[in-house]
Design a protein around this motif. Structure first.
Motif, short mmCIF file in Angstrom:
data_model
loop_
_atom_site.label_atom_id
_atom_site.label_comp_id
_atom_site.label_asym_id
_atom_site.label_seq_id
_atom_site.Cartn_x
_atom_site.Cartn_y
_atom_site.Cartn_z
N TYR A 29 0.80 -1.23 0.00
CA TYR A 29 0.00 0.00 0.00
C TYR A 29 0.84 1.28 0.00
O TYR A 29 0.28 2.37 0.11
CB TYR A 29 -0.90 0.04 1.24
N LEU A 104 -6.98 -4.16 4.83
CA LEU A 104 -6.61 -2.77 4.58
C LEU A 104 -6.52 -1.99 5.89
O LEU A 104 -5.61 -1.19 6.09
CB LEU A 104 -7.64 -2.12 3.65
N THR A 149 -6.37 17.62 2.28
CA THR A 149 -7.55 16.99 2.88
C THR A 149 -7.67 15.52 2.46
O THR A 149 -8.43 14.76 3.06
CB THR A 149 -8.82 17.75 2.47
N ALA A 150 -6.93 15.12 1.43
CA ALA A 150 -6.95 13.72 0.99
C ALA A 150 -5.76 12.97 1.58
O ALA A 150 -5.88 11.82 2.00
CB ALA A 150 -6.94 13.63 -0.53
N LEU A 151 -4.61 13.61 1.59
CA LEU A 151 -3.38 13.05 2.16
C LEU A 151 -2.61 14.20 2.79
O LEU A 151 -2.18 15.10 2.08
CB LEU A 151 -2.49 12.45 1.07
N ASN A 159 3.74 6.78 -0.84
CA ASN A 159 2.72 7.04 -1.87
C ASN A 159 3.22 8.19 -2.72
O ASN A 159 2.93 9.36 -2.47
CB ASN A 159 1.37 7.43 -1.23
N THR B 143 -11.33 12.49 5.93
CA THR B 143 -10.42 12.27 4.81
C THR B 143 -11.22 12.33 3.51
O THR B 143 -12.21 11.63 3.36
CB THR B 143 -9.74 10.88 4.93
N TYR B 160 -2.15 3.48 -1.57
CA TYR B 160 -3.43 3.22 -0.93
C TYR B 160 -3.62 3.94 0.40
O TYR B 160 -4.50 3.61 1.19
CB TYR B 160 -3.63 1.71 -0.76
N LEU B 161 -2.77 4.93 0.67
CA LEU B 161 -2.85 5.61 1.97
C LEU B 161 -4.14 6.40 2.17
O LEU B 161 -4.59 6.57 3.29
CB LEU B 161 -1.64 6.52 2.18
N ASN B 162 -4.72 6.88 1.07
CA ASN B 162 -5.97 7.63 1.22
C ASN B 162 -7.03 6.75 1.90
O ASN B 162 -7.66 7.17 2.89
CB ASN B 162 -6.43 8.09 -0.18
N GLY B 163 -7.18 5.54 1.45
CA GLY B 163 -8.12 4.60 2.05
C GLY B 163 -7.71 4.19 3.45
O GLY B 163 -8.55 4.02 4.33
N ILE B 164 -6.41 4.05 3.66
CA ILE B 164 -5.91 3.66 4.99
C ILE B 164 -6.18 4.76 6.02
O ILE B 164 -6.63 4.50 7.14
CB ILE B 164 -4.41 3.30 4.92
N LEU B 165 -5.93 6.01 5.64
CA LEU B 165 -6.22 7.12 6.56
C LEU B 165 -7.71 7.19 6.86
O LEU B 165 -8.12 7.47 7.99
CB LEU B 165 -5.71 8.44 5.96
N ARG B 167 -9.74 4.59 6.90
CA ARG B 167 -10.02 3.49 7.82
C ARG B 167 -9.51 3.79 9.24
O ARG B 167 -10.12 3.39 10.23
CB ARG B 167 -9.37 2.20 7.30
N LEU B 168 -8.38 4.51 9.34
CA LEU B 168 -7.86 4.85 10.66
C LEU B 168 -8.84 5.72 11.44
O LEU B 168 -8.89 5.67 12.66
CB LEU B 168 -6.50 5.56 10.54
N ARG B 171 -11.24 3.88 13.88
CA ARG B 171 -10.79 3.24 15.12
C ARG B 171 -11.68 3.61 16.29
O ARG B 171 -11.99 4.77 16.51
CB ARG B 171 -9.34 3.64 15.44
N ALA B 191 -13.60 3.12 1.52
CA ALA B 191 -12.14 3.04 1.45
C ALA B 191 -11.71 1.90 0.52
O ALA B 191 -10.67 1.99 -0.14
CB ALA B 191 -11.55 2.82 2.85
N ALA B 192 -12.52 0.86 0.46
CA ALA B 192 -12.19 -0.29 -0.40
C ALA B 192 -13.46 -0.92 -0.94
O ALA B 192 -13.54 -2.13 -1.08
CB ALA B 192 -11.38 -1.31 0.38
#
Lengths: 289, 289
Positions: A29, A104, A149-151, A159, B143, B160-165, B167-168, B171, B191-192
């Motif tokens: 990822y 993920l 706002t996305a990353l 990435n 995000t 894939y960090l956009n989806g990971i952030l 998902r974070l 939590r 996210a996925a």
């Protein structure tokens, strides 16, 4: 030159045997933080600034607590340099979220993978050669800078496709670096560098409030400018601001201060402010020898 | 269960020895394309759609010409399944830009790294168990979806960090999937996963003109809906549209059609349209046994 030795997951290994698991989240990822830095006379330049940013990136990614302390990371860097008998080097330090169950959503339990990659890169103080053959040619690209706002923009992660797609637009143009704008059309940064220009005797660079990665070299240059009494302004600029610029340069750890002599075909001369900042930068490097 | 065997760079290797070079651009920059798919009764489901999208992603990344043809990729997939004696599996196929000289700008000469990872995942047709324990709980996140102008949305890459952030952000909320909006506040996707809802007896899903990855499962569901005579609309919706939705579900290759029973605490029932689409999906899976 002998093959370099890298530091992977706590072990020194020949570069061509240095690997990570295909299940490492850094591979799957790009779920990893990194820093690139120069080593001058055996000393990693601005180590603390790089270590601090690495920690902030890991915080953004939510696994700072699992990352070895900066002193431990520094020990691995020093061990790698010693094993290669290198005093002047280009160095990349990466920390990934490691191997986790195949989901993920990150697991809270993190066993990070730490990788140190090095290659010889002579510099030898203010007399040293620069890595670039000549000044940079820039080109603006259609690829827009990923928004904060996305990353989060201050995070330096694996990435890196945004910058790669920008660089791909340069193919067959002869340009060295891409200039990316935000969705709002504001100048942000290069694919792998920060952008500076001189206008009405003031050194200007896009503000870190914009979606850009404020580089360690950018900070050194701002420090040099303050020392030299060069007026500095950070702000929001459109591409058209470059039309009335008298000097232009880009910065990163590898290029240091690299003059720009062309943007989209418009020509620029290498000017006095750029030269003074280069000398001030060189003096800081020289102190390490 | 015995350790799985993966396929890396042309060789079958035990999963715990499956590695890539730390200089592989897939690791350094997430400079790689991938697909995840299900294998039912020995057959990769919707192989052609996955192979086509993989090729489009590699085209976007500018190295499609160097990627082995789909027939060769399929041969590696089949070889991996045979080596593991697997007929029902979760499979991930990745193609990276490979190892190149240490520069961000990609070299035109590409020797891609191809990785096939598998794990056992029983399904056994329409009688099979689903991978999720219960319906999904969704939560909207801060995000934002990366814009198409920064990273082409149709490309499925290792960035894939956009989806990971996203998902974070879930939590400690108990939610299973994040709902991402575009910068303009329009619903895009999970996210996925892709998002569907039923409103006034019409099945609605965000249009692929928005920044989202139109999934292979999304396409199968749209096909099922057409077969069943369920009215379909793809469009631009705001989060508030979900307030008047009567049914909601998310789709991806792993989850297939997964009902949603909560969004930000608002409850939804699993409805008749979702059930009919699940049965139609099951029938397509059943044909492979």
């Amino acid at each position: 030159m002998a093959e370099a030795v890298y530091h992977v997951d706590g072990e020194l290994v020949p570069a061509n045997e240095a690997t990570v698991s295909v299940r490492d989240r850094g591979f799957m990822y790009g779920d990893a933080a990194f820093e690139t830095l120069r080593v001058y006379g055996g000393t990693p330049f601005r180590w603390t600034a790089h270590a601090d940013r690495l920690e902030r990136t890991c915080e953004t990614l939510g696994f700072a607590g699992a990352v070895p302390p900066a002193t431990e990371l520094r020990a691995r860097v020093d061990e790698t340099l010693a094993a290669n008998d290198m005093t002047d080097a280009y160095l990349k330090l990466s920390v990934t979220r490691g191997v986790q169950p195949g989901k993920l959503t990150p697991d809270a339990a993190v066993d990070p993978t730490v990788v140190v990659m090095v290659s010889d890169l002579p510099r030898a103080g203010s007399e040293g050669e620069r890595v670039w053959d000549g000044p940079a040619q820039l080109r603006t690209v259609d690829t827009e800078r990923v928004s904060d706002t996305a990353l989060p923009s201050g995070a330096k992660t694996h990435n890196y496709l945004n910058g790669i797609l920008a660089r791909l637009e340069l193919r067959e143009t002869g340009a060295d670096e891409a200039v990316l704008c935000s969705a709002a059309g504001t100048l942000t940064e290069g694919a792998a560098s920060n952008l500076f220009f001189v206008q009405e005797d003031t050194l200007r660079t896009p503000t870190a409030e914009l979606p850009l990665l404020p580089g360690v070299t950018r900070e050194v240059v701002l420090e040099c400018a303050r020392d030299l009494g060069v007026p500095v302004e950070t702000g929001r600029y459109r591409l058209s601001a470059l039309e009335s610029a008298t000097e232009l340069f880009v910065t990163n750890s590898t290029w240091e201060v690299r003059p720009v002599t062309g943007v989209d075909g418009d020509e620029f001369a290498v000017g006095p402010v750029t030269n003074r900042l280069q000398r001030a930068f060189d003096e800081r490097v020289e102190r390490l020898y």
